[in-house]
Design a protein around this motif. Structure first.
Motif, short mmCIF file in Angstrom:
data_model
loop_
_atom_site.label_atom_id
_atom_site.label_comp_id
_atom_site.label_asym_id
_atom_site.label_seq_id
_atom_site.Cartn_x
_atom_site.Cartn_y
_atom_site.Cartn_z
N GLY A 89 0.91 -1.45 -0.12
CA GLY A 89 0.05 0.05 -0.03
C GLY A 89 0.78 1.28 -0.27
N ARG A 90 0.26 2.36 -0.47
CA ARG A 90 0.85 3.70 -0.53
C ARG A 90 0.73 4.27 0.84
NH1 ARG A 90 -1.22 8.75 -1.97
NH2 ARG A 90 0.15 10.37 -2.68
N SER A 91 1.73 4.80 1.35
CA SER A 91 1.70 5.54 2.60
C SER A 91 2.69 6.89 2.70
CB SER A 91 1.87 4.79 3.77
OG SER A 91 3.21 4.25 3.81
N MET A 92 2.38 7.70 3.30
CA MET A 92 3.29 9.06 3.11
C MET A 92 4.51 8.44 4.10
SD MET A 92 2.42 11.75 1.89
CE MET A 92 1.14 12.13 0.77
N ARG A 93 5.79 8.92 3.52
CA ARG A 93 7.11 8.75 4.19
C ARG A 93 7.91 9.74 3.69
NH1 ARG A 93 7.13 3.07 5.31
NH2 ARG A 93 5.42 1.88 4.11
N ARG B 69 8.54 14.60 2.05
CA ARG B 69 7.47 13.75 2.34
C ARG B 69 6.53 13.41 0.93
NH1 ARG B 69 5.97 11.87 7.21
NH2 ARG B 69 3.56 11.96 6.51
N GLY C 57 4.06 10.08 -0.98
CA GLY C 57 3.40 8.53 -0.67
C GLY C 57 4.21 7.71 -1.52
N ASP D 113 4.68 3.71 -2.59
CA ASP D 113 4.11 2.25 -2.66
C ASP D 113 5.22 1.20 -3.04
OD1 ASP D 113 2.91 0.13 -2.94
OD2 ASP D 113 1.30 0.97 -4.09
N GLU E 289 -2.27 12.52 -6.67
CA GLU E 289 -1.27 12.02 -5.83
C GLU E 289 -0.28 12.99 -5.87
OE1 GLU E 289 0.79 8.39 -6.38
OE2 GLU E 289 -0.77 7.25 -6.87
N GLU F 77 -1.73 15.72 -3.40
CA GLU F 77 -1.32 15.11 -1.93
C GLU F 77 -0.01 15.26 -1.39
OE1 GLU F 77 -5.07 11.84 -2.34
OE2 GLU F 77 -3.15 11.06 -2.34
#
Length: 220
Positions: free
Chosen positions: A15-19, A30, A32, A34, A99, A102
């Motif tokens: 899954g895609r997550s903010m890193r 920062r 997203g 995946d 994206e 975001e």
């Protein structure tokens, strides 16, 4: 299932997550990520790393940029970080444009990153836009990053006024020998000097579907 794909599926997060990017040109940004979508290289600072020193050179403080072919927004974030100036990112796929927005929102300390959904070409029919029209509506860029999978020639034809009036620095990815020749002819006619040619790295190479795929860097 091939062994490499099986290991990737079991080991890497899903899954895609903010890193926060830990290394490389985008360190501290920062976005997203995946890993299952093949973005491990981006996270590790290896995405198109052969371009880094050239981009640092042409992305000067205060330069306003067009990011043509925004994809996930990595280049737009890096351009905003390097220049400290606004970026206009253009992406043809609506999901990817979301994206980019975001990712921009996740970095409130950066200059503004505005996103336009559309195809950059030499006419403005339908969902197509030209670089000249984008410049008239938003701002005239000092730097253009152009990566649109074979649409480079049409995009440059639609940038006649910008190329003549401002002559911005350009990072141009070409997808084929004939496309490269046509792009060189357009930019030579606009007064550009011969570019710096950047070939794909041979160590840990990224998979590319065509043989002639490299970058041309124009100082402007």
């Amino acid at each position: 299932m091939p062994i490499k794909r099986a290991v990737k599926s079991r080991v890497l997060p899903h899954g895609r997550s903010m890193r926060r990017l830990p290394v490389g040109l985008g360190r501290g940004l920062r976005m997203g990520v995946d890993f299952q979508r093949g973005e491990t290289r981006l996270y590790l600072g290896l995405y198109e790393v052969e371009l880094n020193r050239h981009l640092r050179r042409i992305a000067k403080p205060g330069y306003r940029s067009f990011d043509i072919g925004g994809q996930y927004g990595y280049d737009a974030l890096v351009l905003a970080k390097l220049t400290g100036a606004p970026v206009l990112s253009v992406e043809s796929e609506p999901e990817l444009a979301v994206e980019i927005r975001e990712n921009a929102a996740a970095n409130p300390g950066l200059p503004s990153i505005e996103v336009v959904t559309g195809f950059v070409s030499d006419d403005a029919a339908g969902d197509h836009v030209t670089i000249d029209d984008l410049a008239a509506e938003h701002f005239v860029p000092d730097l253009i990053k152009l990566d649109i999978e074979g649409g480079e020639v049409a995009a440059l034809r639609g940038a006649a006024r910008v190329l003549e009036d401002r002559r911005p620095a350009i990072q141009l990815e070409v997808h084929g020998k004939e496309i490269e020749w046509e792009c060189l002819a357009i930019l030579r006619a606009a007064g550009y000097e011969p570019p710096t040619v950047v070939d794909r790295r041979r160590w840990l190479p990224e998979h590319r579907p065509i043989d002639h795929n490299r970058w041309l860097i124009f100082e402007g």
